[in-house]
Motif scaffolding. Structure first.
Motif, PDB file in Angstrom:
ATOM      1  N   CYS A  32      31.439  29.055  37.520  1.00  0.00           N
ATOM      2  CA  CYS A  32      30.941  27.753  37.062  1.00  0.00           C
ATOM      3  C   CYS A  32      29.434  27.772  36.824  1.00  0.00           C
ATOM      4  O   CYS A  32      28.815  26.726  36.621  1.00  0.00           O
ATOM      5  N   ARG A  33      28.850  28.949  36.832  1.00  0.00           N
ATOM      6  CA  ARG A  33      27.398  29.109  36.683  1.00  0.00           C
ATOM      7  C   ARG A  33      26.869  28.443  35.421  1.00  0.00           C
ATOM      8  O   ARG A  33      25.900  27.677  35.466  1.00  0.00           O
ATOM      9  N   GLU A  34      27.509  28.690  34.300  1.00  0.00           N
ATOM     10  CA  GLU A  34      27.006  28.142  33.034  1.00  0.00           C
ATOM     11  C   GLU A  34      27.239  26.645  32.953  1.00  0.00           C
ATOM     12  O   GLU A  34      26.360  25.882  32.553  1.00  0.00           O
ATOM     13  N   ARG A  35      28.449  26.194  33.358  1.00  0.00           N
ATOM     14  CA  ARG A  35      28.761  24.764  33.241  1.00  0.00           C
ATOM     15  C   ARG A  35      27.832  23.913  34.096  1.00  0.00           C
ATOM     16  O   ARG A  35      27.440  22.810  33.699  1.00  0.00           O
ATOM     17  N   ASP A  82      21.762  29.093  36.169  1.00  0.00           N
ATOM     18  CA  ASP A  82      21.156  30.386  35.855  1.00  0.00           C
ATOM     19  C   ASP A  82      19.855  30.636  36.596  1.00  0.00           C
ATOM     20  O   ASP A  82      19.650  31.693  37.193  1.00  0.00           O
ATOM     21  N   GLU A  83      18.946  29.664  36.577  1.00  0.00           N
ATOM     22  CA  GLU A  83      17.607  29.867  37.141  1.00  0.00           C
ATOM     23  C   GLU A  83      17.616  30.015  38.657  1.00  0.00           C
ATOM     24  O   GLU A  83      16.685  30.577  39.244  1.00  0.00           O
ATOM     25  N   VAL A  84      18.653  29.502  39.317  1.00  0.00           N
ATOM     26  CA  VAL A  84      18.701  29.535  40.784  1.00  0.00           C
ATOM     27  C   VAL A  84      19.991  30.175  41.280  1.00  0.00           C
ATOM     28  O   VAL A  84      20.383  29.964  42.429  1.00  0.00           O
ATOM     29  N   HIS A  85      20.632  30.957  40.433  1.00  0.00           N
ATOM     30  CA  HIS A  85      21.952  31.486  40.772  1.00  0.00           C
ATOM     31  C   HIS A  85      21.939  32.281  42.079  1.00  0.00           C
ATOM     32  O   HIS A  85      22.805  32.097  42.946  1.00  0.00           O
ATOM     33  N   ASP A  86      20.962  33.171  42.244  1.00  0.00           N
ATOM     34  CA  ASP A  86      20.921  34.009  43.453  1.00  0.00           C
ATOM     35  C   ASP A  86      20.717  33.171  44.708  1.00  0.00           C
ATOM     36  O   ASP A  86      21.332  33.433  45.757  1.00  0.00           O
ATOM     37  N   ASP A  87      19.862  32.152  44.625  1.00  0.00           N
ATOM     38  CA  ASP A  87      19.634  31.287  45.787  1.00  0.00           C
ATOM     39  C   ASP A  87      20.888  30.489  46.131  1.00  0.00           C
ATOM     40  O   ASP A  87      21.209  30.293  47.316  1.00  0.00           O
ATOM     41  N   VAL A  88      21.588  30.006  45.101  1.00  0.00           N
ATOM     42  CA  VAL A  88      22.829  29.265  45.343  1.00  0.00           C
ATOM     43  C   VAL A  88      23.858  30.182  46.006  1.00  0.00           C
ATOM     44  O   VAL A  88      24.542  29.781  46.964  1.00  0.00           O
ATOM     45  N   LEU A  89      23.971  31.419  45.524  1.00  0.00           N
ATOM     46  CA  LEU A  89      24.911  32.366  46.128  1.00  0.00           C
ATOM     47  C   LEU A  89      24.592  32.607  47.605  1.00  0.00           C
ATOM     48  O   LEU A  89      25.492  32.684  48.443  1.00  0.00           O
ATOM     49  N   ASP A 124      17.782  18.888  41.116  1.00  0.00           N
ATOM     50  CA  ASP A 124      18.211  19.566  42.320  1.00  0.00           C
ATOM     51  C   ASP A 124      19.679  19.923  42.252  1.00  0.00           C
ATOM     52  O   ASP A 124      20.418  19.485  41.364  1.00  0.00           O
ATOM     53  N   ILE A 125      20.096  20.747  43.190  1.00  0.00           N
ATOM     54  CA  ILE A 125      21.479  21.184  43.309  1.00  0.00           C
ATOM     55  C   ILE A 125      21.875  21.012  44.764  1.00  0.00           C
ATOM     56  O   ILE A 125      21.153  21.443  45.672  1.00  0.00           O
ATOM     57  N   ILE A 126      23.015  20.372  44.998  1.00  0.00           N
ATOM     58  CA  ILE A 126      23.522  20.169  46.341  1.00  0.00           C
ATOM     59  C   ILE A 126      24.705  21.103  46.559  1.00  0.00           C
ATOM     60  O   ILE A 126      25.644  21.132  45.766  1.00  0.00           O
ATOM     61  N   ARG A 172      13.466  24.879  39.778  1.00  0.00           N
ATOM     62  CA  ARG A 172      12.085  25.319  39.619  1.00  0.00           C
ATOM     63  C   ARG A 172      11.430  24.560  38.474  1.00  0.00           C
ATOM     64  O   ARG A 172      12.014  24.381  37.404  1.00  0.00           O
ATOM     65  N   GLU A 173      10.201  24.108  38.700  1.00  0.00           N
ATOM     66  CA  GLU A 173       9.442  23.447  37.649  1.00  0.00           C
ATOM     67  C   GLU A 173       8.878  24.492  36.700  1.00  0.00           C
ATOM     68  O   GLU A 173       8.388  25.533  37.146  1.00  0.00           O
TER      69      GLU A 173
END
Length: 250
Positions: A133-136, A140-147, A175-177, A231-232
Protein backbone atom coordinates in the motif's frame (compact mmCIF):
# COMPACT_ATOMS: atom_id res chain seq x y z
CA UNK A 1 -10.95 39.12 22.37
CA UNK A 2 -13.14 37.39 24.91
CA UNK A 3 -12.50 33.63 25.18
CA UNK A 4 -14.98 31.29 26.80
CA UNK A 5 -14.25 27.62 27.51
CA UNK A 6 -16.67 24.91 28.59
CA UNK A 7 -17.18 21.15 28.38
CA UNK A 8 -20.34 19.73 26.80
CA UNK A 9 -20.90 15.94 26.73
CA UNK A 10 -17.16 15.29 26.75
CA UNK A 11 -16.47 17.91 24.07
CA UNK A 12 -14.15 20.84 24.78
CA UNK A 13 -15.76 24.01 23.39
CA UNK A 14 -13.74 27.21 22.90
CA UNK A 15 -15.72 30.29 21.89
CA UNK A 16 -13.98 33.53 20.84
CA UNK A 17 -15.77 36.86 20.54
CA UNK A 18 -14.68 40.20 19.13
CA UNK A 19 -11.51 41.20 17.28
CA UNK A 20 -8.50 38.87 17.48
CA UNK A 21 -5.05 40.44 17.52
CA UNK A 22 -1.90 38.55 16.54
CA UNK A 23 -1.04 37.91 20.20
CA UNK A 24 -4.57 36.80 21.01
CA UNK A 25 -4.54 34.45 18.00
CA UNK A 26 -1.41 32.78 19.35
CA UNK A 27 -3.05 32.48 22.78
CA UNK A 28 -6.18 30.93 21.26
CA UNK A 29 -4.11 28.49 19.19
CA UNK A 30 -2.30 27.41 22.37
CA UNK A 31 -5.67 26.95 24.08
CA UNK A 32 -6.86 24.70 21.23
CA UNK A 33 -3.61 22.72 21.46
CA UNK A 34 -4.05 22.34 25.22
CA UNK A 35 -7.66 21.18 24.76
CA UNK A 36 -6.58 18.56 22.20
CA UNK A 37 -3.90 17.28 24.57
CA UNK A 38 -6.60 16.39 27.12
CA UNK A 39 -7.90 13.73 24.68
CA UNK A 40 -11.58 14.67 24.99
CA UNK A 41 -14.19 13.27 22.65
CA UNK A 42 -13.63 16.30 20.39
CA UNK A 43 -12.74 19.99 20.36
CA UNK A 44 -15.06 22.64 18.92
CA UNK A 45 -13.65 26.08 18.10
CA UNK A 46 -16.48 28.61 17.73
CA UNK A 47 -15.32 31.71 15.83
CA UNK A 48 -18.70 32.81 14.50
CA UNK A 49 -18.65 35.99 16.61
CA UNK A 50 -15.07 36.96 15.75
CA UNK A 51 -15.28 40.33 14.02
CA UNK A 52 -13.87 42.08 12.25
CA UNK A 53 -11.72 39.41 10.53
CA UNK A 54 -8.33 40.76 11.59
CA UNK A 55 -4.93 39.56 10.35
CA UNK A 56 -4.58 37.69 13.63
CA UNK A 57 -7.85 35.85 13.01
CA UNK A 58 -6.78 34.97 9.46
CA UNK A 59 -3.47 33.60 10.76
CA UNK A 60 -5.33 31.54 13.36
CA UNK A 61 -7.61 30.04 10.70
CA UNK A 62 -4.66 29.17 8.49
CA UNK A 63 -2.84 27.50 11.42
CA UNK A 64 -5.72 25.35 12.71
CA UNK A 65 -5.52 22.72 9.93
CA UNK A 66 -1.89 22.07 10.88
CA UNK A 67 -2.79 20.96 14.40
CA UNK A 68 -2.60 17.17 14.66
CA UNK A 69 -6.33 16.50 14.77
CA UNK A 70 -6.41 13.05 13.21
CA UNK A 71 -6.63 9.73 15.00
CA UNK A 72 -5.67 9.01 17.72
CA UNK A 73 -6.18 12.62 18.81
CA UNK A 74 -9.69 14.08 19.11
CA UNK A 75 -11.52 15.47 16.13
CA UNK A 76 -11.42 19.24 15.63
CA UNK A 77 -14.54 21.05 14.39
CA UNK A 78 -14.42 24.77 13.57
CA UNK A 79 -17.27 27.27 13.28
CA UNK A 80 -15.63 29.96 11.11
CA UNK A 81 -16.62 33.62 10.90
CA UNK A 82 -18.79 34.69 7.98
CA UNK A 83 -15.97 36.18 5.89
CA UNK A 84 -13.49 33.35 6.43
CA UNK A 85 -11.39 32.16 3.46
CA UNK A 86 -11.53 28.59 2.19
CA UNK A 87 -10.30 26.20 4.89
CA UNK A 88 -9.35 22.82 3.39
CA UNK A 89 -8.42 20.15 5.88
CA UNK A 90 -10.90 21.22 8.57
CA UNK A 91 -14.31 19.91 9.58
CA UNK A 92 -16.52 23.02 9.40
CA UNK A 93 -19.91 23.81 10.93
CA UNK A 94 -22.18 26.83 10.65
CA UNK A 95 -22.66 27.16 14.41
CA UNK A 96 -22.05 25.40 17.72
CA UNK A 97 -25.23 23.29 17.50
CA UNK A 98 -24.22 21.93 14.12
CA UNK A 99 -20.63 21.41 15.33
CA UNK A 100 -21.76 19.33 18.31
CA UNK A 101 -23.84 17.20 15.94
CA UNK A 102 -20.76 16.47 13.80
CA UNK A 103 -17.96 16.07 16.35
CA UNK A 104 -17.21 12.56 15.08
CA UNK A 105 -16.65 13.72 11.50
CA UNK A 106 -13.08 13.97 10.24
CA UNK A 107 -11.39 15.29 7.11
CA UNK A 108 -10.91 12.50 4.55
CA UNK A 109 -7.64 10.59 4.97
CA UNK A 110 -6.37 7.49 3.22
CA UNK A 111 -6.51 4.43 5.46
CA UNK A 112 -5.46 0.80 5.28
CA UNK A 113 -6.65 -1.77 7.82
CA UNK A 114 -4.73 -5.07 7.82
CA UNK A 115 -5.76 -8.01 10.06
CA UNK A 116 -2.70 -10.14 10.84
CA UNK A 117 -2.48 -13.88 11.41
CA UNK A 118 -1.24 -14.65 14.94
CA UNK A 119 2.25 -15.98 15.40
CA UNK A 120 5.84 -15.19 14.54
CA UNK A 121 5.10 -14.44 10.88
CA UNK A 122 2.91 -11.41 11.73
CA UNK A 123 5.75 -8.80 11.51
CA UNK A 124 6.71 -10.07 8.03
CA UNK A 125 3.04 -10.02 6.97
CA UNK A 126 2.78 -6.44 8.19
CA UNK A 127 5.91 -5.27 6.37
CA UNK A 128 4.72 -6.88 3.13
CA UNK A 129 1.33 -5.19 3.50
CA UNK A 130 2.99 -1.78 4.02
CA UNK A 131 4.99 -2.24 0.84
CA UNK A 132 1.84 -3.16 -1.10
CA UNK A 133 0.00 0.00 0.00
CA UNK A 134 3.09 2.23 -0.19
CA UNK A 135 2.03 4.08 -3.33
CA UNK A 136 -1.67 4.40 -2.47
CA UNK A 137 -0.90 5.90 0.95
CA UNK A 138 1.96 8.07 -0.31
CA UNK A 139 4.60 6.52 1.95
CA UNK A 140 7.61 6.79 -0.37
CA UNK A 141 9.43 9.54 1.54
CA UNK A 142 9.03 7.81 4.92
CA UNK A 143 8.72 4.18 3.88
CA UNK A 144 11.72 2.91 5.88
CA UNK A 145 10.60 4.72 9.05
CA UNK A 146 7.06 3.36 8.69
CA UNK A 147 8.46 -0.17 8.26
CA UNK A 148 10.54 0.21 11.42
CA UNK A 149 7.57 1.40 13.48
CA UNK A 150 5.29 -1.30 12.07
CA UNK A 151 7.84 -4.02 12.80
CA UNK A 152 8.34 -2.95 16.40
CA UNK A 153 4.67 -2.45 17.26
CA UNK A 154 3.55 -5.71 15.64
CA UNK A 155 6.41 -7.67 17.24
CA UNK A 156 5.48 -6.32 20.68
CA UNK A 157 1.81 -7.21 20.14
CA UNK A 158 2.68 -10.77 19.11
CA UNK A 159 5.15 -11.34 21.96
CA UNK A 160 3.43 -9.62 24.85
CA UNK A 161 -0.30 -9.39 24.07
CA UNK A 162 -2.90 -11.70 22.56
CA UNK A 163 -4.86 -11.98 19.31
CA UNK A 164 -6.56 -10.67 17.33
CA UNK A 165 -3.82 -8.35 16.05
CA UNK A 166 -4.68 -5.71 13.47
CA UNK A 167 -2.47 -3.08 11.84
CA UNK A 168 -3.97 0.25 10.72
CA UNK A 169 -2.20 3.00 8.80
CA UNK A 170 -3.78 6.41 8.30
CA UNK A 171 -2.10 8.82 5.90
CA UNK A 172 -2.64 12.57 5.87
CA UNK A 173 -0.91 15.50 4.15
CA UNK A 174 1.32 16.24 7.19
CA UNK A 175 1.52 13.03 9.20
CA UNK A 176 1.07 9.28 9.19
CA UNK A 177 -0.51 7.32 12.03
CA UNK A 178 0.48 3.70 12.61
CA UNK A 179 -1.59 1.76 15.13
CA UNK A 180 -1.55 -1.89 16.15
CA UNK A 181 -4.58 -3.23 17.94
CA UNK A 182 -4.48 -6.40 20.04
CA UNK A 183 -6.84 -8.33 22.30
CA UNK A 184 -5.19 -7.55 25.64
CA UNK A 185 -6.20 -4.52 27.75
CA UNK A 186 -2.86 -4.66 29.58
CA UNK A 187 -0.73 -1.62 28.81
CA UNK A 188 2.88 -2.17 27.70
CA UNK A 189 5.50 -1.89 30.45
CA UNK A 190 8.74 -0.26 29.29
CA UNK A 191 11.96 -1.92 30.36
CA UNK A 192 15.67 -1.12 30.07
CA UNK A 193 17.58 -3.53 27.83
CA UNK A 194 20.91 -4.87 29.08
CA UNK A 195 24.02 -4.85 26.87
CA UNK A 196 23.74 -8.56 26.07
CA UNK A 197 19.95 -8.55 25.45
CA UNK A 198 18.83 -9.43 21.93
CA UNK A 199 15.63 -7.37 22.26
CA UNK A 200 14.07 -4.68 24.41
CA UNK A 201 15.20 -1.71 22.32
CA UNK A 202 12.23 -1.50 19.99
CA UNK A 203 10.45 1.45 21.55
CA UNK A 204 13.74 3.36 21.77
CA UNK A 205 13.90 3.13 17.98
CA UNK A 206 10.28 4.23 17.72
CA UNK A 207 11.14 7.21 19.94
CA UNK A 208 13.84 8.25 17.46
CA UNK A 209 11.62 8.35 14.37
CA UNK A 210 8.12 9.09 15.70
CA UNK A 211 6.82 12.53 16.61
CA UNK A 212 4.88 10.94 19.48
CA UNK A 213 3.33 7.62 20.48
CA UNK A 214 1.03 6.18 23.10
CA UNK A 215 -1.65 3.65 24.01
CA UNK A 216 -5.38 3.97 23.51
CA UNK A 217 -7.98 1.69 25.12
CA UNK A 218 -10.09 -0.12 22.52
CA UNK A 219 -12.12 -2.70 24.47
CA UNK A 220 -11.74 -5.56 24.84
CA UNK A 221 -8.09 -4.74 24.07
CA UNK A 222 -5.99 -1.70 23.21
CA UNK A 223 -4.22 0.03 20.33
CA UNK A 224 -0.58 1.09 20.52
CA UNK A 225 0.03 3.96 18.11
CA UNK A 226 2.79 6.16 16.75
CA UNK A 227 2.59 9.36 14.70
CA UNK A 228 5.21 10.12 12.10
CA UNK A 229 5.50 13.61 10.59
CA UNK A 230 6.09 13.92 6.88
CA UNK A 231 9.32 15.66 5.99
CA UNK A 232 9.07 19.32 5.05
CA UNK A 233 10.65 20.12 1.67
CA UNK A 234 14.20 21.40 2.16
CA UNK A 235 14.29 20.72 5.91
CA UNK A 236 16.98 18.05 5.70
CA UNK A 237 19.04 19.97 3.17
CA UNK A 238 19.02 22.99 5.43
CA UNK A 239 20.20 20.87 8.34
CA UNK A 240 17.35 21.93 10.62
CA UNK A 241 14.91 19.73 12.50
CA UNK A 242 11.35 19.34 11.24
CA UNK A 243 8.90 20.84 13.72
CA UNK A 244 5.14 21.04 13.86
CA UNK A 245 2.90 23.95 14.72
CA UNK A 246 1.83 22.65 18.12
CA UNK A 247 3.27 24.63 20.98
CA UNK A 248 4.79 27.30 18.74
CA UNK A 249 3.76 30.91 18.43
CA UNK A 250 4.47 33.27 15.53
Amino acid sequence: MLLRQEVTDGVEVLCALGPVSDREAARLLSAVDAALSLHPRAVVVDLVQVEPLTDGARWLLSALPRLPAGWPLPSLVVCPPAEAPDLPGLVLAADREEALAHVDDRPPRARERIPLEPGGTAPAQARAAVSRCRERLGLDEVHDDVLLIVSELVTNAVRHAMPPVCLEIESGPRDIIVSVRDGSPRRPSPRTAQDDDEGGRGMLLVDLVAADHGVRAQPPGKAVWARLRRREPGAEAAGRPVRGVVGQTP
